[in-house]
Design an enzyme around this catalytic site. Sequence first.
Site, PDB file in Angstrom:
ATOM      1  N   TYR A 146      37.926  77.776  47.776  1.00  0.00           N
ATOM      2  CA  TYR A 146      38.256  76.387  48.390  1.00  0.00           C
ATOM      3  C   TYR A 146      38.659  76.740  49.926  1.00  0.00           C
ATOM      4  CZ  TYR A 146      41.406  72.435  49.885  1.00  0.00           C
ATOM      5  OH  TYR A 146      41.692  71.334  50.665  1.00  0.00           O
ATOM      6  N   ARG A 153      33.450  73.370  56.118  1.00  0.00           N
ATOM      7  CA  ARG A 153      33.411  71.979  56.353  1.00  0.00           C
ATOM      8  C   ARG A 153      33.787  71.617  57.742  1.00  0.00           C
ATOM      9  NH1 ARG A 153      37.319  68.242  52.437  1.00  0.00           N
ATOM     10  NH2 ARG A 153      38.728  70.050  52.917  1.00  0.00           N
ATOM     11  N   TYR A 206      47.554  71.487  58.471  1.00  0.00           N
ATOM     12  CA  TYR A 206      48.254  72.681  57.836  1.00  0.00           C
ATOM     13  C   TYR A 206      48.281  73.840  58.265  1.00  0.00           C
ATOM     14  CZ  TYR A 206      48.009  69.948  53.134  1.00  0.00           C
ATOM     15  OH  TYR A 206      48.384  69.003  52.116  1.00  0.00           O
ATOM     16  N   ARG A 219      44.910  61.084  55.088  1.00  0.00           N
ATOM     17  CA  ARG A 219      45.611  60.810  53.568  1.00  0.00           C
ATOM     18  C   ARG A 219      44.726  59.577  52.935  1.00  0.00           C
ATOM     19  NH1 ARG A 219      47.662  65.389  51.846  1.00  0.00           N
ATOM     20  NH2 ARG A 219      48.835  66.538  53.539  1.00  0.00           N
ATOM     21  N   GLU A 330      46.527  65.579  40.360  1.00  0.00           N
ATOM     22  CA  GLU A 330      45.995  65.056  41.651  1.00  0.00           C
ATOM     23  C   GLU A 330      45.556  63.479  41.377  1.00  0.00           C
ATOM     24  OE1 GLU A 330      44.011  67.440  44.680  1.00  0.00           O
ATOM     25  OE2 GLU A 330      42.598  65.778  45.044  1.00  0.00           O
TER      26      GLU A 330
END
Length: 349
Positions: A146, A153, A206, A219, A330
């Site tokens: 990830y 990305r 983050y 979000r 999630e």
Amino acid sequence: MTARLALDAPPLRVQRLSLAESLKLADGGRTPFGGLGYGTPESLAWMPGVDARVLSGGGPMADVWLAGEHIESGITGAVRWRSDGHWTLGAIELEEAFERQGVAALAERAYRDLFATLEETGCNHLQRIWNYLPQINGDGGGMERYRQFNAGRQQAFVEAGQAAFEGAPAACALGIHQGALAIRFLAGRSAPLAIENPRQVSAYRYPTLYGPRAPTFSRAALADIGAGDLALFVSGTASIVGHETQHLGDVVAQTQETLRNLRAVVAEANARGSAVFDVANLDIVAYVRHAADAPTVRHELEAALGAEAGTLQGAVFLEADICRQDLLVEIEAHAVAAGSLNVLDAAAA
Ligand code: 3EB
């Protein structure tokens, strides 16, 4: 200045349907713009699926999108896309075994092709992305897969001049057990309004504790989809406060924290326009790491929203890994409601 759609733009619509209802709609003469299937057959070219086990009782489900009458389809690199000229839906599948490159390079390539598709179809603004990465928590040669995905990305966003921080699209990123790296996306001709959650650090900020490059998503995104409606796209939402996972090993408490985050994001969206979204009336997909937790998650949602809530009627539960090892659940969502963006927010989008 407003972010209204051009007057000639046909409105974008989305419906959560069973597979049977989706096929009936497709047979009814009006070609759907496209679909995102959950447990649906691979043979439906207009409806790329998610390679994850469906845990909800209703069997195969789909989100079927409707847009303009004249739909063009094409292939750009690894992307199969459909576009009505105002909206573009695309799907990428990259079989790692054939690609001979690491996950970061694979993600970068996928997103490079994605951005080339946006150029080609004239829909340069991403609204929503769904990422499905095989073995998301597995080791990718010294770094979690990830985290490698995030590196590739973000690199592609920056290289394409696309918003990698403030203004990033809404997204989710889940782990599938097998299959290809699969990415689905919706883009349009104008930028949606990015929404953040005041309870959480923005994911694109983050700390490096979670990997050298941050995840690229907001979000939620609030988009004018025409005919006086707004669409709210809520990114994958989990039991994170600040930037830290809460309630390790406790799926009940994680579900409750996730609901608090969903309520916070929906409240932020409601403050940015006249549309009224409600956590009890969303089309959700709930991803659970352990299939056995699905009834527990459903029970918590029912306790909070009421068993009759619209959110529970069409809810899709899928077995999938969540991008952090310690997350058990999630939830992602979308909804459409009548209304428009606040003038100042529309100008900023
Ligand atoms: C989180 O809040 C949970 O990498 O695109 C949620 C939504 C998550 C999207 C992504 C990751 C992504 O950080 C994980």
